[in-house]
Design an enzyme around this catalytic site. Structure first.
Site, PDB file in Angstrom:
ATOM      1  N   ASP A  35      17.510   3.435  -4.562  1.00 22.65           N
ATOM      2  CA  ASP A  35      16.375   2.625  -4.112  1.00 22.65           C
ATOM      3  C   ASP A  35      16.354   1.231  -4.730  1.00 22.65           C
ATOM      4  O   ASP A  35      17.251   0.839  -5.471  1.00 22.65           O
ATOM      5  CB  ASP A  35      15.067   3.360  -4.416  1.00 22.65           C
ATOM      6  CG  ASP A  35      14.070   3.233  -3.277  1.00 22.65           C
ATOM      7  OD1 ASP A  35      13.855   2.120  -2.793  1.00 22.65           O
ATOM      8  OD2 ASP A  35      13.520   4.263  -2.866  1.00 22.65           O
ATOM      9  N   ASN A  87      -1.842   1.741  11.867  1.00 20.74           N
ATOM     10  CA  ASN A  87      -1.063   1.243  10.736  1.00 20.74           C
ATOM     11  C   ASN A  87       0.415   1.266  11.080  1.00 20.74           C
ATOM     12  O   ASN A  87       0.897   2.149  11.795  1.00 20.74           O
ATOM     13  CB  ASN A  87      -1.293   2.105   9.494  1.00 20.74           C
ATOM     14  CG  ASN A  87      -0.565   1.559   8.282  1.00 20.74           C
ATOM     15  OD1 ASN A  87      -0.852   0.449   7.835  1.00 20.74           O
ATOM     16  ND2 ASN A  87       0.399   2.305   7.765  1.00 20.74           N
ATOM     17  N   TRP A  95       6.621   9.607   2.528  1.00 18.18           N
ATOM     18  CA  TRP A  95       5.292   9.027   2.474  1.00 18.18           C
ATOM     19  C   TRP A  95       4.807   9.037   1.032  1.00 18.18           C
ATOM     20  O   TRP A  95       4.267  10.043   0.555  1.00 18.18           O
ATOM     21  CB  TRP A  95       4.331   9.810   3.361  1.00 18.18           C
ATOM     22  CG  TRP A  95       4.116   9.172   4.704  1.00 18.18           C
ATOM     23  CD1 TRP A  95       4.244   7.849   5.011  1.00 18.18           C
ATOM     24  CD2 TRP A  95       3.733   9.835   5.919  1.00 18.18           C
ATOM     25  NE1 TRP A  95       3.962   7.640   6.339  1.00 18.18           N
ATOM     26  CE2 TRP A  95       3.644   8.834   6.924  1.00 18.18           C
ATOM     27  CE3 TRP A  95       3.455  11.144   6.254  1.00 18.18           C
ATOM     28  CZ2 TRP A  95       3.276   9.114   8.231  1.00 18.18           C
ATOM     29  CZ3 TRP A  95       3.081  11.426   7.557  1.00 18.18           C
ATOM     30  CH2 TRP A  95       2.989  10.422   8.539  1.00 18.18           C
ATOM     31  N   TYR A 143       8.730   3.092   5.756  1.00 18.83           N
ATOM     32  CA  TYR A 143       9.022   4.197   4.851  1.00 18.83           C
ATOM     33  C   TYR A 143      10.423   4.708   5.166  1.00 18.83           C
ATOM     34  O   TYR A 143      10.801   4.810   6.334  1.00 18.83           O
ATOM     35  CB  TYR A 143       8.024   5.346   5.032  1.00 18.83           C
ATOM     36  CG  TYR A 143       6.600   4.898   5.239  1.00 18.83           C
ATOM     37  CD1 TYR A 143       5.900   4.235   4.238  1.00 18.83           C
ATOM     38  CD2 TYR A 143       5.948   5.134   6.449  1.00 18.83           C
ATOM     39  CE1 TYR A 143       4.592   3.806   4.431  1.00 18.83           C
ATOM     40  CE2 TYR A 143       4.645   4.718   6.651  1.00 18.83           C
ATOM     41  CZ  TYR A 143       3.956   4.052   5.647  1.00 18.83           C
ATOM     42  OH  TYR A 143       2.672   3.637   5.840  1.00 18.83           O
ATOM     43  N   ARG A 144      11.170   5.049   4.160  1.00 19.18           N
ATOM     44  CA  ARG A 144      12.504   5.575   4.438  1.00 19.18           C
ATOM     45  C   ARG A 144      12.393   6.966   5.071  1.00 19.18           C
ATOM     46  O   ARG A 144      11.454   7.726   4.779  1.00 19.18           O
ATOM     47  CB  ARG A 144      13.346   5.602   3.173  1.00 19.18           C
ATOM     48  CG  ARG A 144      12.958   6.675   2.179  1.00 19.18           C
ATOM     49  CD  ARG A 144      13.812   6.566   0.933  1.00 19.18           C
ATOM     50  NE  ARG A 144      13.708   7.724   0.068  1.00 19.18           N
ATOM     51  CZ  ARG A 144      13.422   7.675  -1.220  1.00 19.18           C
ATOM     52  NH1 ARG A 144      13.194   6.497  -1.803  1.00 19.18           N
ATOM     53  NH2 ARG A 144      13.372   8.769  -1.943  1.00 19.18           N
TER      54      ARG A 144
END
Length: 484
Positions: free
Chosen positions: A283, A170, A188, A174-175
């Site tokens: 965000d 995968n 996560w 993700y930050r």
């Protein structure tokens, strides 16, 4: 031919007049992010390559995918629906009977064979290999985007993990919050596939190996963001997207494969026993997400090009770069939605709704209650489970036209009859309105025309439309009206 690297894409942007080089000295601390945001909010502005970043010898690329024009160039496609259609075609493919029919299939099978990843001993990303004390996050021009952020964050890293049982790979974006030169915090979210891999090993009290890839060919970058069907290797999806397999090399300190033509690879592991507070972070909802505990990534090695480009992005109140990438996901996954729900005509996730907030679906309605059936089905499909609101309209409504959708909601929906509320349902971790983290409510609005079977006992009013004769007359004389 697809782009083999981020550098090739940068060259193409420049030839197309879609790149601005900034030679003035700039800081990765707040300044670069603000330049990028202003360009994005202004609209239809070029990608920007910062060539003189204070304290770094790396160039920083931002807004690389910030318009549909650039994404068409990046993915070599005028219609992103074709990407999803290739996946659907693969799932429906049947081996023909008879020698002649099998021979006719050979070209198609050969094309499909090109989609798989190719393995190399080395590549541009292995030009510089750093381990031990030499490997440090401090060698990268990692941005701080907002003054209220907890620090510097990698915002466009593609985190590579393997399913602990199937070893299907995968890639997810993700930050990652930097703590010091060797440690970072992996954000996560519980619903993400990387987090699922992590949880499986956490139950065994094992660390999970991970690699964070920064900068690659555009199709691989897109694939990392895309919510591909469960069980599909992301490198295979990248190959399907670009119609050519991705070249991979092995990492040096972890057992993972990464794109051979990547710019930078950060190797390491995530330790379930090392939890730290991550955030706050400004965000893509437009709000700061509060600090929460997430596991720690420990850096064990770096592979990179001699002169890498550091790819980054900024998020904040929509509409920014992520909105355009989300639009491509919307288009490319329409055929997959239609495979499971053939009544679906079109699908839209407006950028202003940060994609998990709102989706509008048009259907060809043939029986009562069908709109609710579609809502329930889509809430059960992968990442669509996190979508907060669905609006279902008839096929005569343009889901991409907000005025048309609002018209349908206000003329075909009754608030009490046609609104569905589901309590205690999964929500996006970043949703600032949900009463609990990861848990809130869903709303569905059935804005289709109702029938008697659905309790609509009035006479259905007819749409006021122009008759064909008058339309043809005015079409024919249009220039005449305004010629004098």
């Amino acid at each position: 031919m697809p782009f083999e690297s981020l550098g090739e894409y940068v060259d193409a942007l420049e030839r197309a007049g879609e790149l601005k080089r900034v030679r003035a000295k700039v800081s990765a601390d707040l300044e670069i992010a603000e330049v990028m945001r202003r360009l994005m909010y202004k609209g239809d502005q070029p990608a920007v390559l910062f060539e003189n970043v204070e304290g770094s010898d790396m160039q920083v690329l931002g807004n690389a995918f910030g318009t549909m024009k650039r994404l068409k160039l990046a993915l070599e496609s005028e219609d992103f629906v074709d990407i999803g259609q290739r996946i659907v075609d693969l799932t429906r493919m049947k081996m023909p009977s008879g020698m002649f029919n099998k021979l006719k299939m050979l070209p198609k099978l050969s094309e499909i064979g090109e989609y798989g990843p190719k393995y190399e001993d080395k590549g541009p990303v292995t030009e510089v290999v750093e381990g031990g004390d030499k490997a440090s996050f401090n060698s990268l021009p990692i941005l701080q985007s907002f003054a209220g952020d907890a620090g510097r964050f990698i915002t466009f890293g593609m985190t590579v993990t393997k399913h602990p049982e199937t070893e299907i790979r995968n890639l997810g974006v993700y930050r990652v919050q930097i703590v010091d030169d060797k440690h970072a915090i992996m954000h996560w979210q519980t619903h993400k596939r990387g987090a699922q891999h992590y949880k499986m090993l956490k139950e065994q009290n094992k660390k999970i190996q991970a690699a964070i890839v920064i900068g690659a060919d555009p199709a691989t970058v897109f694939s990392a963001v895309a919510p591909v069907p469960e069980g599909m290797d992301k490198y295979l999806f990248a190959g399907i997207t670009r119609k050519k397999g991705v070249k991979l090399v092995k990492c040096r300190t972890v057992d993972l494969e990464v794109p051979a033509n990547a710019e930078i690879v950060l190797e390491g592991y995530v330790d379930p026993n090392d939890m730290r507070m991550e955030g706050p972070f400004g965000d893509h909802t437009g709000y700061y997400t509060p600090a929460e505990p997430f596991p720690t990534f420990t850096l064990t090695g770096i592979m990179r090009r001699r002169n890498p480009i550091y790819l980054t992005t900024v998020v904040g109140k929509p509409v920014l770069e992520d909105a355009y990438i989300g639009k491509v996901i919307e288009r490319s996954f329409l055929p997959l939605i239609q495979m499971f729900h053939p009544e679906v005509v079109d699908f839209s996730m407006p950028g202003a709704g940060w994609f998990q907030g709102l989706a509008v679906i048009s259907i060809k309605k043939t029986y009562p209650g069908q709109a609710k059936k579609v809502m329930m089905g889509l809430w059960g499909m992968g990442q669509l489970a996190l979508t907060k609101m669905f609006v279902v309209v008839d096929s005569d409504v343009d889901v991409h036209d907000a005025n048309d959708v609002i018209w349908a909601v206000t003329t075909r929906a009754d608030a009490a009859r046609d609104t569905v509320i589901i309590n205690n349902a999964p929500t996006d971790t970043l949703d600032p309105a949900s009463p609990l983290v990861n848990l809130g409510s869903k709303m569905g609005i059935d804005a289709t025309q109702k029938t008697r079977e659905e309790g609509y006992m009035r006479e259905i009013q007819q749409l006021a439309v122009v008759d064909d004769k008058t339309k043809a007359l005015v079409d024919r004389r249009w220039q005449e009206y305004f010629s004098s």
